[in-house]
Each structure stands twice: as C-alpha cells, then as structure tokens.
Design a protein around this motif. Structure first.
Motif, mmCIF file in Angstrom:
data_model
loop_
_atom_site.group_PDB
_atom_site.id
_atom_site.type_symbol
_atom_site.label_atom_id
_atom_site.label_comp_id
_atom_site.label_asym_id
_atom_site.label_seq_id
_atom_site.Cartn_x
_atom_site.Cartn_y
_atom_site.Cartn_z
ATOM 1 N N GLU A 137 -0.662 -2.799 4.242
ATOM 2 C CA GLU A 137 -0.626 -1.840 3.139
ATOM 3 C C GLU A 137 0.791 -1.880 2.582
ATOM 4 N N PRO A 144 1.353 3.428 -2.734
ATOM 5 C CA PRO A 144 0.590 2.194 -2.481
ATOM 6 C C PRO A 144 0.578 1.256 -3.677
ATOM 7 N N GLN A 146 -0.468 -2.587 -3.039
ATOM 8 C CA GLN A 146 -1.490 -3.596 -2.806
ATOM 9 C C GLN A 146 -1.879 -3.625 -1.334
ATOM 10 N N LEU A 147 -3.039 -4.204 -1.087
ATOM 11 C CA LEU A 147 -3.530 -4.428 0.262
ATOM 12 C C LEU A 147 -3.625 -5.928 0.494
ATOM 13 N N GLN A 202 -10.882 0.689 0.240
ATOM 14 C CA GLN A 202 -9.799 0.264 -0.643
ATOM 15 C C GLN A 202 -9.315 1.414 -1.516
ATOM 16 N N LEU A 206 -5.488 2.811 -1.588
ATOM 17 C CA LEU A 206 -4.709 2.610 -2.802
ATOM 18 C C LEU A 206 -4.544 3.883 -3.624
ATOM 19 N N VAL A 214 -10.217 -3.380 -9.584
ATOM 20 C CA VAL A 214 -9.129 -3.965 -8.810
ATOM 21 C C VAL A 214 -9.097 -5.460 -9.098
ATOM 22 N N VAL A 236 -5.149 -5.495 -5.627
ATOM 23 C CA VAL A 236 -4.215 -4.740 -6.459
ATOM 24 C C VAL A 236 -5.004 -3.806 -7.369
ATOM 25 N N ALA A 237 -4.580 -2.563 -7.506
ATOM 26 C CA ALA A 237 -5.242 -1.597 -8.389
ATOM 27 C C ALA A 237 -4.959 -1.958 -9.845
#
Length: 252
Positions: A137, A144, A146-147, A202, A206, A214, A236-237
């Motif tokens: 994370e 936040p 990105q994951l 997710q 995020l 996303v 990524v949002a």
C-alpha cells in the motif's frame, strides 16, 4: 425521449445541469421519483442514470440520505519513465519527491507461495514453483496512492539476502537495485495498462467507492537474457491520478 438506452439520455441531461451549477457542490439532488416524473421515465432508469454519474465521479450516494453533487478531487499526474528505474533509490519515493511529497508504503511478504496460473505464465515458471508475494500500500503524505501485488520466483532470490523485498540490506530499494546486488541485470520492463472498476477491498484501501474507475498496470521486469524476474499488478485510483508514460527518443 428516444427509447434506446434512455438512462444515458437522462444521465446526459443531469450531467449538463450539474456542470452548469444548477446544484451546488454538496447539494442533494431531487429523489429518483421526482426525476422520473420530470423526465417521463421509470425510477429504475433514473437510478441507472445516477449510478453512471456516481461512477464518473460527479455524484456520490449517501446511505439513507440521498444522492449529492460530489466535490471535485485534485487529479495529479504520475509519470512512469525509464528514469524512475535508476539504481540507488526507491522508484516510488523518487516519484513522490519530485512532486514535493513524502512517499512511504506498507508491505507484507509471504515466502514459498505457489504462483497462480496467470502469474506463473507471466514469470515463465510452473504453478507449483515457490515465489515470494509482496502486497504493498503506497502512500503520499500519508494518503493512499496505489496498491501493488508483486511476485518474484524463489529460484532467483531464494538463497540470497534479498529474498524478502522489505527486509535485509536493500530493503525498499526496488527490484532493479536488489536484483543487481545478486548479479541479475534487469534490462527491460513491460507494462500493460487496463481500465477497471474497484473491488470492495481496493476501494477500502484506496479510500474510494466500490465500482470507481481504477487503472491497473500489469508490469513485468526482464533480465538481459529475456527471463522474467518479477511481475506485479499495480492499481491506481483514476479519480485522483492520471498516469503518463515518458519515452526516450533516439536521435537520427
């Protein structure tokens, strides 16, 4: 009103009214029933229209309260470039530093994990082959960004000090630096971006809503022999970040 996809017509009409400022940011829209009567359609049509505008980020639903005009969010640019892979630093931390932000992350690694079939295919290994999977994370100034879920074959790193990406002498230094330390030269990275909708997990991580747009990036690193040495799925949002790719151009 045309009968084909009437909810799109309603969504278009509502979008124009929202963008013109008929309803202020934070103001509640009329109920589905009121809008259905106004447009001469069923409530399910207005619901679908409003759902579409929620997905687009213009509206937000509040449980038990109604649907409101959503406050626009600042959309920042994330540049993905060969420069970010320079050795000696974390690519993410370098990216955020360039924006005047502090890049940090939380990570959890699990060793000796058999790769799922699609990951094994990307790494050119067998599904039973053990890997280290690390879930990240990433945060910018504590928020936040990105994951990422990263997979590395233990056949490459298993007997080395860098087997766990976030432990050991090069903890947090990135794939290129860590691989270089064990004699593996990463030469290329291939990224495949795809649009998607946020799952509940997710969305929770995020700080967005279920179903929000996303961008998923399937990234794989290859060494000088063309062998895959790591692959990751990055999320990524879309409402907060746009992703730009920078390419070097050879002169004539």
């Amino acid at each position: 009103m045309p009968r084909e996809a009437p909810y799109l017509e309603v969504a278009d009409a509502l979008r124009v009214r929202i963008l013109s400022g008929e309803w202020a940011v934070g103001e509640r829209l009329p109920s589905r029933a009121q809008l259905a009567d106004e447009y001469g359609v069923g409530r399910n049509v207005t619901q679908r229209a409003m759902d579409r505008l929620i997905i687009e980020g213009l509206l937000e639903g509040r449980a038990g309260s109604g649907t409101y005009v959503r406050r626009p969010r600042e959309r920042l640019r994330m540049v993905r470039s060969h420069h970010r892979e320079r050795r000696g630093t974390s690519p993410f931390r370098a990216d955020m530093k360039g924006q005047g932000r502090m890049g940090t992350w939380e990570a959890h690694s699990q060793a000796r994990t058999p790769a799922p079939e699609h990951i094994a295919e990307r790494l050119a290994i067998e599904p039973v082959d053990p890997c280290v999977v690390t879930r990240y994370e990433f945060l910018a100034d504590g928020k936040p960004v990105q994951l990422s879920e990263s997979w590395e074959p233990m056949a490459i790193t298993g007997e080395t000090p860098v087997v766990l990406p976030e432990m050991g002498p090069l903890a947090g230094m990135g794939v290129v630096e860590r691989m270089h330390s064990i004699g593996v030269s990463v030469e290329t990275a291939v990224e495949l971006p795809r649009p998607a909708r946020a799952s509940q997990e997710q969305a929770n991580l995020l700080g967005i809503s279920l179903g929000d747009l996303v961008l998923t990036i399937e990234r794989t690193y290859f060494d000088t022999d063309g062998r895959p040495v790591e692959t990751a799925d990055i999320v990524v949002a879309d409402a907060r970040w746009e992703v730009a790719y920078e390419f070097g151009v050879d002169g004539p």
